[in-house]
Design a protein around this motif. Structure first.
Motif, PDB file in Angstrom:
ATOM      1  N   LEU A 109       3.676  -1.911   3.824  1.00  0.00           N
ATOM      2  CA  LEU A 109       4.590  -1.883   4.936  1.00  0.00           C
ATOM      3  C   LEU A 109       4.640  -3.013   5.919  1.00  0.00           C
ATOM      4  O   LEU A 109       5.718  -3.497   6.553  1.00  0.00           O
ATOM      5  CB  LEU A 109       3.962  -0.486   5.736  1.00  0.00           C
ATOM      6  CG  LEU A 109       4.163   0.572   4.876  1.00  0.00           C
ATOM      7  CD1 LEU A 109       3.343   1.938   5.667  1.00  0.00           C
ATOM      8  CD2 LEU A 109       5.257   1.255   4.577  1.00  0.00           C
ATOM      9  N   THR A 137       9.082   2.881  -1.345  1.00  0.00           N
ATOM     10  CA  THR A 137       8.612   1.849  -2.284  1.00  0.00           C
ATOM     11  C   THR A 137       7.267   1.508  -2.178  1.00  0.00           C
ATOM     12  O   THR A 137       6.190   1.509  -3.142  1.00  0.00           O
ATOM     13  CB  THR A 137       9.579   0.566  -2.335  1.00  0.00           C
ATOM     14  OG1 THR A 137      10.936   1.102  -2.718  1.00  0.00           O
ATOM     15  CG2 THR A 137       9.152  -0.239  -3.414  1.00  0.00           C
ATOM     16  N   ILE A 173       8.216  -3.997   2.967  1.00  0.00           N
ATOM     17  CA  ILE A 173       8.424  -3.246   2.003  1.00  0.00           C
ATOM     18  C   ILE A 173       8.887  -1.653   2.236  1.00  0.00           C
ATOM     19  O   ILE A 173       8.150  -1.217   3.331  1.00  0.00           O
ATOM     20  CB  ILE A 173       7.099  -2.913   0.851  1.00  0.00           C
ATOM     21  CG1 ILE A 173       6.958  -4.267   0.480  1.00  0.00           C
ATOM     22  CG2 ILE A 173       7.724  -2.034  -0.391  1.00  0.00           C
ATOM     23  CD1 ILE A 173       7.753  -5.394  -0.313  1.00  0.00           C
ATOM     24  N   PRO A 174       9.820  -1.272   1.960  1.00  0.00           N
ATOM     25  CA  PRO A 174      10.493   0.107   2.479  1.00  0.00           C
ATOM     26  C   PRO A 174       9.242   1.150   2.097  1.00  0.00           C
ATOM     27  O   PRO A 174       8.617   1.052   1.182  1.00  0.00           O
ATOM     28  CB  PRO A 174      11.575   0.493   1.695  1.00  0.00           C
ATOM     29  CG  PRO A 174      12.287  -0.908   1.163  1.00  0.00           C
ATOM     30  CD  PRO A 174      10.875  -1.775   1.100  1.00  0.00           C
ATOM     31  N   ARG A 175       9.229   2.110   3.026  1.00  0.00           N
ATOM     32  CA  ARG A 175       8.048   3.206   2.976  1.00  0.00           C
ATOM     33  C   ARG A 175       7.936   3.814   1.388  1.00  0.00           C
ATOM     34  O   ARG A 175       6.930   3.801   0.914  1.00  0.00           O
ATOM     35  CB  ARG A 175       8.137   4.108   4.108  1.00  0.00           C
ATOM     36  CG  ARG A 175       7.043   5.351   3.902  1.00  0.00           C
ATOM     37  CD  ARG A 175       7.019   6.203   5.133  1.00  0.00           C
ATOM     38  NE  ARG A 175       6.207   5.798   6.095  1.00  0.00           N
ATOM     39  CZ  ARG A 175       4.844   5.471   6.144  1.00  0.00           C
ATOM     40  NH1 ARG A 175       4.165   5.964   5.273  1.00  0.00           N
ATOM     41  NH2 ARG A 175       4.160   5.099   6.944  1.00  0.00           N
TER      42      ARG A 175
END
Length: 97
Positions: free
Chosen positions: A73, A81, A77-79
């Motif tokens: 995070l 993913t 990186i998107p949550r």
């Protein structure tokens, strides 16, 4: 008639054998005969030790997963993913991530 014989082995484990008939069974190597109550107490201690070890392993895993998730995070990186990559499961690892 069935007779159950209980044993403690040199490695600390316990076991039991069901014997049919009146013949005396051959002794088990590296084991001593114990009472049923000794067997039950030892088996309970072993079960407790296994549960304690399992809980310790799960705690270490939880800490690692949460640290991995936090790092992902932080890297942007998107949550969804990040959770998938870290192996995060809110039911196993808690909701605090």
């Amino acid at each position: 008639m069935e007779k159950i014989i209980y044993y403690r082995h040199d490695d600390g484990s316990v076991s039991s054998r069901a014997i049919l008939g009146d013949d005396a069974p051959a002794p088990l190597p590296d084991a001593v005969e114990i009472t049923e109550s000794e067997y039950q107490a030892a088996a309970a201690n072993i079960d407790d030790a296994v549960a304690e070890h399992r809980d310790a392993l799960l705690a270490v895993e939880r800490q690692q997963v949460l640290a991995d998730l936090d790092a992902l995070l932080t890297a942007g990186i998107p949550r969804a993913t990040a959770e998938r990559l870290a192996g995060y499961d809110p039911e196993l690892h808690g909701q605090e991530a």
